[in-house]
Design a protein around this motif. Structure first.
Motif, mmCIF file in Angstrom:
data_model
loop_
_atom_site.group_PDB
_atom_site.id
_atom_site.type_symbol
_atom_site.label_atom_id
_atom_site.label_comp_id
_atom_site.label_asym_id
_atom_site.label_seq_id
_atom_site.Cartn_x
_atom_site.Cartn_y
_atom_site.Cartn_z
ATOM 1 N N PHE A 195 37.575 45.976 34.428
ATOM 2 C CA PHE A 195 36.284 46.065 35.106
ATOM 3 C C PHE A 195 35.940 44.755 35.817
ATOM 4 O O PHE A 195 35.355 44.766 36.902
ATOM 5 C CB PHE A 195 35.189 46.433 34.109
ATOM 6 N N GLU A 196 36.285 43.631 35.216
ATOM 7 C CA GLU A 196 36.073 42.339 35.883
ATOM 8 C C GLU A 196 36.869 42.279 37.184
ATOM 9 O O GLU A 196 36.376 41.792 38.213
ATOM 10 C CB GLU A 196 36.484 41.203 34.953
ATOM 11 N N ARG A 197 38.098 42.782 37.147
ATOM 12 C CA ARG A 197 38.922 42.801 38.362
ATOM 13 C C ARG A 197 38.327 43.735 39.401
ATOM 14 O O ARG A 197 38.317 43.419 40.607
ATOM 15 C CB ARG A 197 40.342 43.228 37.984
ATOM 16 N N MET A 198 37.810 44.885 38.961
ATOM 17 C CA MET A 198 37.199 45.827 39.896
ATOM 18 C C MET A 198 35.954 45.221 40.547
ATOM 19 O O MET A 198 35.731 45.397 41.759
ATOM 20 C CB MET A 198 36.846 47.125 39.169
ATOM 21 N N ARG A 199 35.154 44.504 39.781
ATOM 22 C CA ARG A 199 33.964 43.867 40.351
ATOM 23 C C ARG A 199 34.359 42.816 41.384
ATOM 24 O O ARG A 199 33.712 42.690 42.438
ATOM 25 C CB ARG A 199 33.135 43.238 39.233
ATOM 26 N N ALA A 200 35.416 42.077 41.091
ATOM 27 C CA ALA A 200 35.883 41.060 42.042
ATOM 28 C C ALA A 200 36.388 41.711 43.331
ATOM 29 O O ALA A 200 36.125 41.210 44.437
ATOM 30 C CB ALA A 200 36.995 40.217 41.403
ATOM 31 N N LEU A 201 37.094 42.837 43.203
ATOM 32 C CA LEU A 201 37.592 43.540 44.388
ATOM 33 C C LEU A 201 36.438 44.083 45.218
ATOM 34 O O LEU A 201 36.476 44.049 46.454
ATOM 35 C CB LEU A 201 38.520 44.684 43.973
ATOM 36 N N ARG A 202 35.408 44.578 44.548
ATOM 37 C CA ARG A 202 34.241 45.083 45.281
ATOM 38 C C ARG A 202 33.578 43.969 46.074
ATOM 39 O O ARG A 202 33.143 44.180 47.222
ATOM 40 C CB ARG A 202 33.246 45.717 44.299
ATOM 41 N N GLU A 203 33.511 42.777 45.487
ATOM 42 C CA GLU A 203 32.947 41.635 46.208
ATOM 43 C C GLU A 203 33.781 41.267 47.431
ATOM 44 O O GLU A 203 33.264 40.699 48.396
ATOM 45 C CB GLU A 203 32.834 40.437 45.270
#
Length: 480
Positions: A169-177
């Motif tokens: 989820f941390e990686r997904m949030r970073a990708l969304r940014e």
């Protein structure tokens, strides 16, 4: 609209995802999610309707490179080739623009891609040596390396433990940014509320509702998925017998677990809980003969278990962790898959009676409410939840004295989960003893007690009636 013969897989259904959103797609097995994914990734052509990316029509199906530049999918079933290195997997079928492969340059490009997307994995290692979490990160990096800014994540958390899910989820949030748009498919609704901004619900091949996650209460979401008021599973009360049907004494396996003692009585369900590194899966696989311990013994009704054949002969049923690779043969029918353990009982002189096999399969389909065209349908054509029911039907086929099930509800919907857990309870009420390994707290509530493992050891035996906080604290090593 999409039909497969007489079956309507999508009926006027559609989805609209805002740029930069992480958008959930939820629905019960058979709702049409997989068909929609195949259309959005260019693997199937819709019979009616169209696919648009940023307002532009999707490319022709034959132009695979054009599709990969627009959309990529990370499937629940990994597409990584284990015999190849990480670098080779990242640039599969595009190792070179022409001529011989320049390996030094390929590895350098791979390291650049991994660094760009903050994937801390050695490009030179074999992909087969990676864990589930690492393989998923490689697949995400490979998808992004094509230039796609829209990624579909199909049940990405199904085989991950709590800490690994949070890292994803941390990686997904970073990708969304970074501007990546994602469609997130999951049966775990708490994950939808944690990581997604919007959600679409499919049911019976139709689009039911799209809403902002913050505006959609949990009960309304479940109601939209099921078409009925929220239903909760009622866990049954029972009294275990005195006879021990499954026992382990002094089990140790280097790198997995050590000094484990376990007893399961007739009429009892014993849970195994812990993180992915706790050793719970390795222990369960030892109980059924898939792994040989360095020390200790396993027995079913007093009979020592040395391998899988001896476990089956002693009366043990097993639902493996990975149904795709270990649970069934996709091209064989439901009847063939479900009756494998009892094939020798369905005929004479070494021959299987097709009529007997089919009749037994019809009973299993009815008992487990398997949604199918009939016993002759290949298991590979079924939805995930119904395929898992076939795996459980096979485990129950010979009326086992002991049952070991690993993550039986992973990737299945609410209704299928109730059916699967109910079947385990039915077997126990007939006198079997069961070991249930699960990453889902709700699954473990069916257990009479839960053995919590931490770093390869059983640290606590928790009786029924625990709270989420109590069990998670022990699993994370906070309390023992």
């Amino acid at each position: 609209m999409k039909r497969f013969g007489p079956t309507v897989a999508l009926n006027g259904a559609g989805i609209s995802i805002k740029e930069g959103d992480t958008h959930a797609l939820v629905g019960r097995n058979g709702a049409g999610k997989s068909t929609l994914v195949s259309i959005l990734t260019g693997l199937q052509r819709p019979d009616e309707g169209e696919v648009l990316f940023s307002g532009e029509a999707a490319p022709p199906l034959a132009d695979r490179d054009a599709w990969r530049r627009r959309v990529a999918c990370v499937y629940q079933k990994s597409t990584i080739i284990p015999e190849l290195s990480v670098a080779e997997n990242l640039f599969l079928n595009r190792q070179t623009a022409g001529g011989p492969i320049k390996w030094k340059a390929l590895r350098a490009r791979a390291r650049e891609v991994l660094e760009t997307y903050q994937v801390d994995i050695d490009a030179d290692v074999l992909a087969g040596d990676l864990g589930v979490e690492q393989r998923q990160l490689v697949e995400i990096a490979r998808a992004l390396s094509f230039g796609a800014t829209f990624i579909i994540l199909d049940e990405p958390t199904a085989q991950l433990d709590g800490p690994a899910i949070e890292r994803l989820f941390e990686r997904m949030r970073a990708l969304r940014e970074q501007g990546v748009t994602m469609m997130f498919i999951s049966h775990h609704l708490d994950e939808v509320y944690e990581i997604c901004q919007s959600v679409s619900v499919f049911r019976d091949a139709r689009h039911i509702r799209t809403a902002e996650v913050d505006d959609l209460p949990h009960d309304e979401l479940v109601s939209a998925m099921t078409g009925e008021a929220t239903a909760t599973y009622t866990y049954r009360s029972r009294t275990a017998g005195t006879g021990v049907v499954l026992a382990a004494k002094g089990l140790s396996l280097t790198g997995r677990y050590e000094a484990v003692d376990l007893t399961v009585r007739s009429g009892e369900i014993v849970g195994l809980a812990g993180s992915g590194s706790s050793g719970k899966v390795g222990l369960a696989e030892t109980l059924v003969g898939l792994r040989r311990p360095d020390k200790g013994v396993v027995s079913v009704n007093g009979t020592p278990i040395k391998d899988v054949p001896s476990a089956l002969k002693a009366g043990l049923g097993f639902v493996p962790q990975d149904r795709h690779h270990e649970g069934f043969v996709p091209l064989l029918s439901i009847a063939e898959n479900a009756t494998i353990p009892i094939a020798h009982k369905l005929g004479r002189f070494g021959f299987v009676s097709p009529a007997s096999r089919r009749a037994r399969a019809v009973e299993m389909i009815k008992d487990l409410d398997i949604k199918t065209e009939g016993p002759d349908q290949p298991v590979g054509d079924l939805s995930g939840g119904n395929a898992q029911k076939v795996v459980l039907a096979r485990a129950l086929a010979d009326d086992p004295k002991a049952l070991v099930v690993i993550n039986p509800t992973a990737g299945v919907d609410v209704k299928a989960k109730q059916s699967l857990l109910g079947a385990v309870e039915d077997a126990v009420e007939r006198g079997a003893g069961a070991v249930l390994v699960s990453d889902e707290l709700d699954d473990l509530r069916v257990c009479d007690r839960v053995l919590v493992m931490f770093h390869g050891r059983v640290v606590k035996d928790v009786p029924r009636g625990w709270s989420d906080h109590e069990l998670v604290a022990v699993m994370e090593g906070i309390e023992q």
